[in-house]
Structures are given as structure tokens and as C-alpha cells.
Design a protein around this motif. Structure first.
Motif, mmCIF file in Angstrom:
data_model
loop_
_atom_site.group_PDB
_atom_site.id
_atom_site.type_symbol
_atom_site.label_atom_id
_atom_site.label_comp_id
_atom_site.label_asym_id
_atom_site.label_seq_id
_atom_site.Cartn_x
_atom_site.Cartn_y
_atom_site.Cartn_z
ATOM 1 N N ILE A 1 0.838 -1.210 0.000
ATOM 2 C CA ILE A 1 0.000 0.000 0.000
ATOM 3 C C ILE A 1 0.864 1.248 0.000
ATOM 4 O O ILE A 1 0.610 2.196 -0.748
ATOM 5 C CB ILE A 1 -0.977 -0.016 1.201
ATOM 6 C CG1 ILE A 1 -2.030 -1.111 0.997
ATOM 7 C CG2 ILE A 1 -1.637 1.351 1.394
ATOM 8 C CD1 ILE A 1 -2.904 -1.366 2.211
ATOM 9 N N VAL A 2 1.900 1.262 0.824
ATOM 10 C CA VAL A 2 2.786 2.427 0.908
ATOM 11 C C VAL A 2 3.504 2.649 -0.426
ATOM 12 O O VAL A 2 3.617 3.780 -0.898
ATOM 13 C CB VAL A 2 3.793 2.268 2.068
ATOM 14 C CG1 VAL A 2 4.889 3.320 2.006
ATOM 15 C CG2 VAL A 2 3.070 2.334 3.401
ATOM 16 N N ALA B 1 3.127 5.911 -2.823
ATOM 17 C CA ALA B 1 4.300 6.713 -3.175
ATOM 18 C C ALA B 1 4.413 6.890 -4.688
ATOM 19 O O ALA B 1 4.700 7.992 -5.174
ATOM 20 C CB ALA B 1 5.564 6.070 -2.616
ATOM 21 N N VAL B 2 4.193 5.838 -5.442
ATOM 22 C CA VAL B 2 4.258 5.911 -6.908
ATOM 23 C C VAL B 2 3.169 6.844 -7.433
ATOM 24 O O VAL B 2 3.419 7.700 -8.282
ATOM 25 C CB VAL B 2 4.135 4.498 -7.539
ATOM 26 C CG1 VAL B 2 3.908 4.582 -9.040
ATOM 27 C CG2 VAL B 2 5.366 3.676 -7.226
ATOM 28 N N HIS C 1 1.577 12.282 -9.514
ATOM 29 C CA HIS C 1 0.757 13.483 -9.341
ATOM 30 C C HIS C 1 1.622 14.734 -9.307
ATOM 31 O O HIS C 1 1.341 15.715 -9.984
ATOM 32 C CB HIS C 1 -0.061 13.371 -8.052
ATOM 33 C CG HIS C 1 -0.787 14.622 -7.697
ATOM 34 N ND1 HIS C 1 -1.951 14.992 -8.320
ATOM 35 C CD2 HIS C 1 -0.513 15.598 -6.813
ATOM 36 C CE1 HIS C 1 -2.360 16.140 -7.816
ATOM 37 N NE2 HIS C 1 -1.511 16.533 -6.899
ATOM 38 N N PHE C 2 2.699 14.712 -8.523
ATOM 39 C CA PHE C 2 3.528 15.904 -8.384
ATOM 40 C C PHE C 2 4.385 16.174 -9.622
ATOM 41 O O PHE C 2 4.858 17.277 -9.818
ATOM 42 C CB PHE C 2 4.377 15.832 -7.120
ATOM 43 C CG PHE C 2 3.553 16.029 -5.886
ATOM 44 C CD1 PHE C 2 2.956 17.254 -5.623
ATOM 45 C CD2 PHE C 2 3.317 14.992 -5.016
ATOM 46 C CE1 PHE C 2 2.169 17.453 -4.509
ATOM 47 C CE2 PHE C 2 2.535 15.175 -3.894
ATOM 48 C CZ PHE C 2 1.962 16.407 -3.632
#
Length: 123
Positions: free
Chosen positions: A12-13, A17-18, A23-24
């Protein structure tokens, strides 16, 4: 049992993160998706007489960029290219268009036009 739970949490983490990194970088479709289809570059009727650079707040993905480009390109005599990373639109003009018209187009798309600067066109 604990090992399975730890593996699930790690997965999940990693996925979060991906997704956050995309997004950024402006590669996600956070604002309704559809970011993969960029509008066709608008051809102007006459020669470029002026360029304006609009600083824009609120864009975060490809869909945001596309919405701003489409909104500006609806104006007769204006052709926009939006740079998501710089948070700006470079607008080529073949006629005189006032800054308020350009700001209104950006804001009608849902974003904040912070400033408009005129750039000299090299002939």
C-alpha cells in the motif's frame, strides 16, 4: 499472520508513493482524468504579433494543463502552450487581446491567473 499484514502494508505504501510521485510530476489525472489527450496546437490566421506569459496557480496535472490550453485557444487570435512545471502559459497572438480577456479564460477553466507579462516577438 504478522508477515502477511506487513507485506500488505508495504504494498500500500509503495503504491501510494508511486501515485503521489506521478501526481507531483503532473502525470496523473487528478482532476477528472483525460490528461493523456493533449489538445491539438492551434494555428493562428495571421503572423504572431505578440506573446504573453500568464503565470497560473492551481494546475497540478495533465488534465489541468489541457483545460487551460483549451480555454485560451477558444479566444480568436490566441494560441496557448501551457508548461505545467513552470505553472505558466505562453500565448501567441495574431491581434491585440487585452490581459483581462486572457485572465478570464484561465479563471473560467477553474484556475488563478496570477500575472500576465508581454514578451517581445522576434521577427
Amino acid at each position: 499472520m504478522n508477515v502477511v499484514l506487513i507485506i500488505i502494508l508495504i504494498a500500500i505504501v509503495v503504491l501510494a508513493a508511486v501515485s503521489g510521485a506521478k501526481h507531483f510530476k503532473g502525470q496523473g489525472g487528478c482532476c477528472g482524468g483525460g490528461g493523456e489527450i493533449r489538445p491539438e496546437h492551434k494555428k493562428l490566421d495571421g503572423p504572431v504579433t505578440e506573446e504573453k506569459i500568464i503565470s497560473i496557480d492551481g494546475m497540478s496535472c495533465e488534465n489541468c494543463r489541457n483545460r487551460v490550453e483549451r480555454a485560451i485557444n477558444k479566444i480568436d487570435g490566441a494560441s496557448a502552450r501551457v508548461n505545467l512545471r513552470k505553472k505558466e502559459a505562453v500565448v501567441s497572438l495574431d491581434r491585440k487581446i487585452d490581459d483581462e480577456t486572457l485572465k478570464n479564460a484561465v479563471e473560467s477553466a477553474g484556475y488563478k491567473a496570477v500575472s500576465v507579462k508581454t514578451r517581445e516577438v522576434k521577427k
